[in-house]
Design an enzyme around this catalytic site. Structure first.
Site, mmCIF file in Angstrom:
data_model
loop_
_atom_site.group_PDB
_atom_site.id
_atom_site.type_symbol
_atom_site.label_atom_id
_atom_site.label_comp_id
_atom_site.label_asym_id
_atom_site.label_seq_id
_atom_site.Cartn_x
_atom_site.Cartn_y
_atom_site.Cartn_z
ATOM 1 N N CYS A 280 -22.677 -5.962 -19.556
ATOM 2 C CA CYS A 280 -21.492 -6.214 -18.741
ATOM 3 C C CYS A 280 -20.371 -5.307 -19.215
ATOM 4 O O CYS A 280 -20.123 -5.183 -20.411
ATOM 5 C CB CYS A 280 -21.007 -7.655 -18.919
ATOM 6 S SG CYS A 280 -22.083 -8.885 -18.227
ATOM 7 N N CYS B 249 -26.077 -11.088 -21.870
ATOM 8 C CA CYS B 249 -25.820 -12.419 -21.311
ATOM 9 C C CYS B 249 -26.678 -12.714 -20.085
ATOM 10 O O CYS B 249 -26.649 -13.822 -19.563
ATOM 11 C CB CYS B 249 -24.335 -12.579 -20.965
ATOM 12 S SG CYS B 249 -23.841 -11.717 -19.464
ATOM 13 N N CYS C 295 -27.688 -7.948 -17.353
ATOM 14 C CA CYS C 295 -27.014 -7.646 -18.607
ATOM 15 C C CYS C 295 -27.943 -8.006 -19.767
ATOM 16 O O CYS C 295 -28.454 -9.124 -19.828
ATOM 17 C CB CYS C 295 -25.704 -8.426 -18.708
ATOM 18 S SG CYS C 295 -24.936 -8.342 -20.336
ATOM 19 N N GLY D 254 0.787 -1.225 0.000
ATOM 20 C CA GLY D 254 0.000 0.000 0.000
ATOM 21 C C GLY D 254 0.818 1.274 0.000
ATOM 22 O O GLY D 254 0.276 2.353 -0.226
ATOM 23 N N CYS E 2 -18.781 -11.445 -20.407
ATOM 24 C CA CYS E 2 -20.062 -11.458 -21.111
ATOM 25 C C CYS E 2 -20.037 -12.479 -22.250
ATOM 26 O O CYS E 2 -20.948 -13.295 -22.382
ATOM 27 C CB CYS E 2 -20.345 -10.060 -21.653
ATOM 28 S SG CYS E 2 -22.046 -9.791 -22.142
#
Lengths: 315, 199
Positions: A280, A258, A255, A46, A286
């Protein structure tokens, strides 16, 4: 190619990289410098390691940080995937993929599962990452405290002293104004209980995927010249409050192509009548769902065929 | 001062760019997954006392921008070899090095003297390459922390027993600290400062 042979007489070149350029575009000394920075970044999860970022053959903002990381990582055994807002077939993704195919001869793919290195602009793939994968993020502004403190000298001190109260003030201001935490992307996280980190402008939908992820995540900011990392199996917590816990976005729709309900959806305006649909953002997710026989309510329509990748691609 | 001869007959046969990439990825793998052992292979042509794996790590990471400190028991050949191949300055002040190379894990210098970085720039710290006899996983010291799924066990021979206490103290001052790469003849395992050691 005769032109290459003329330039590099006697060079037995195992790869098809351009004559006159080192393998992976950057010279070896630059790569060693960046590699040392990557190792320190991994050792201090980090924390933003400054590095002597180089000019790359594309402007800042096009992923020069991520490209320098990928240039130091990629080798002959890698399979490389690039996504831009989840999509493999947008300009930025196509050009970066082509660039590395040219300077390293690396094999490229659009399949998340096949890739060993995935360079990404602002999404984490929907398919779960694996242990042998490395994610490379293109980061515009690496400093999560920059919006509350513009001076680098001050933010350095704040990180050193773990002086992070002001980040919660920023989130609190959201709640005071909107009644909820309205930050939807670049949502700050705390890594391994120590450093507050900007996860790059991924939607907060993707934040939970960083937590205890089996993959290694490397972040590169080209203009700001910073590298930072989240090692595998590292605690990554999105900042929140007890009474306003962290929540990801959700959609009422699925979606249109899909039918997925578990993926991050983009809204697409279809025509002047105001018709719209959700698809998506992760194109590989997808299309693999559709290949498995999952279809959404809009999948049969001819005017959305282009979104399904069935019309001729310009790339 | 005597000029020391460098053996340049054993040039590495393959492309150094590809060698460096392969070695770096191995180091990155071990640094991001403490307790994971990788084999770097046995590159020939290094002076006595220098493990091929340590030489490989130096080749991939050390250059003119990163001063190297070598433990005093090393022969002059080792310093000459690394100076020539890495192009790095070899310095005497332990506190000022970016990389510290310890040839014998049973004869450690005072690790506290290596640069742990600054509070605002903990990355400006030393990386230690310590040569050991063998690395075994599955038993020994318990490791945890970032990069480790739960915990992992690591047993090192040819390493001073109080090394693990030093690693515990190193973790106490996180984010300051040094990072360690342990090398046998051909293998490496890494211990970043973030690692938690249970003896």
């Amino acid at each position: 190619m005769t032109y290459q042979e003329d330039l590099m007489p006697g060079k037995s070149d195992a790869t098809d990289n351009d004559a006159g350029y080192n393998y992976g575009y950057l010279n070896e000394q630059t790569k060693r410098m960046i590699r040392r920075a990557i190792l320190k970044a991994v050792a201090i999860p980090g924390y933003q390691v400054p590095f002597a970022g180089r000019e790359m053959p594309m402007p800042y903002g096009w992923g020069t940080g991520g490209i320098q990381l990928s240039a130091c990582l990629l080798g002959p055994n890698d399979v490389f995937k690039v996504i831009d807002q989840g999509a493999d077939d947008t300009t930025n993704a196509v050009s970066i993929r082509k660039f590395f195919a040219r300077v390293t001869g690396v094999e490229t793919t659009e399949k998340t599962g096949e890739a060993t290195v995935i360079q990404t602009r602002h999404r984490i793939p929907e398919a779960p990452l694996q242990e042998d994968q490395i994610m490379v993020y293109q980061v515009p502004i690496p400093e999560p405290l920059r919006w509350v403190e513009p001076r680098e000298s001050e933010t350095r001190k704040m990180h050193a002293l773990e002086e992070y109260g002001v980040m919660h003030v920023q989130l609190y201001e959201d709640i005071a104004r909107h009644g909820r935490i309205a930050t939807n992307f670049m949502y700050p996280v705390k890594v391994d209980g120590r450093y507050i980190m900007c996860p790059s402008p991924i939607p907060k939908f993707d934040n939970p995927k960083l937590d205890m992820s089996p993959a290694l995540h490397l972040f590169g900011a080209g203009r700001e010249k910073r590298i930072y990392a989240v090692p595998p199996y590292t605690d990554v917590k999105s900042l929140d409050f007890e009474d306003h816990p962290f929540q990801v976005e959700s959609w009422d729709a699925c979606c249109g192509l899909c039918g997925a309900r578990d993926s991050y959806l983009d809204e697409v305006i279809l025509n002047d009548e105001g018709e719209r649909m959700f698809v998506c953002s992760d194109t590989d997710y997808c299309s693999s769902r559709r290949a498995q026989g999952n279809f959404g309510p809009m999948a049969g329509r001819e005017d959305v065929a282009e979104l399904m990748g069935e019309s001729p691609q310009t790339a | 001062m005597l000029e020391h001869r460098v053996d340049t007959t054993e040039q590495r046969a393959t492309d150094p760019a590809l060698d460096n990439q392969r070695i770096f990825r191995a180091i990155l793998l071990t640094m991001s997954r403490p307790g994971t052992v990788t084999t770097l292979g046995n590159l020939p042509g290094h002076p006595g006392g220098l493990h091929p794996a340590s030489a490989a790590v130096c080749m991939a990471l050390v250059d003119m921008d990163s001063p190297l400190w070598i433990s005093p028991d090393a022969s002059e050949d080792v310093a000459t070899h690394l100076k020539f191949y890495c192009g790095c300055p070899v310095i005497r002040k332990q506190e000022e090095c970016s990389f510290g190379l310890v040839l014998n894990g049973l004869d450690l210098p005072d690790l506290e003297r290596f640069n742990p970085g600054e509070a605002e720039y903990p990355d400006r710290s030393a990386t230690l390459i310590i040569q050991v006899a063998s690395i075994e996983v599955g038993h020994g010291v318990r490791l945890g922390g970032p990069g480790i799924n739960g915990q992992t066990l690591l047993n090192i021979t040819g390493l001073q027993a109080d090394f693990w206490e030093s690693m515990q103290q190193n973790r106490q001052r996180f984010p300051l600290g040094y990072d360690v790469i342990l090398t046998t003849e051909t293998e490496i395992v890494s211990l970043p400062r973030s690692v938690q050691v249970e003896i």
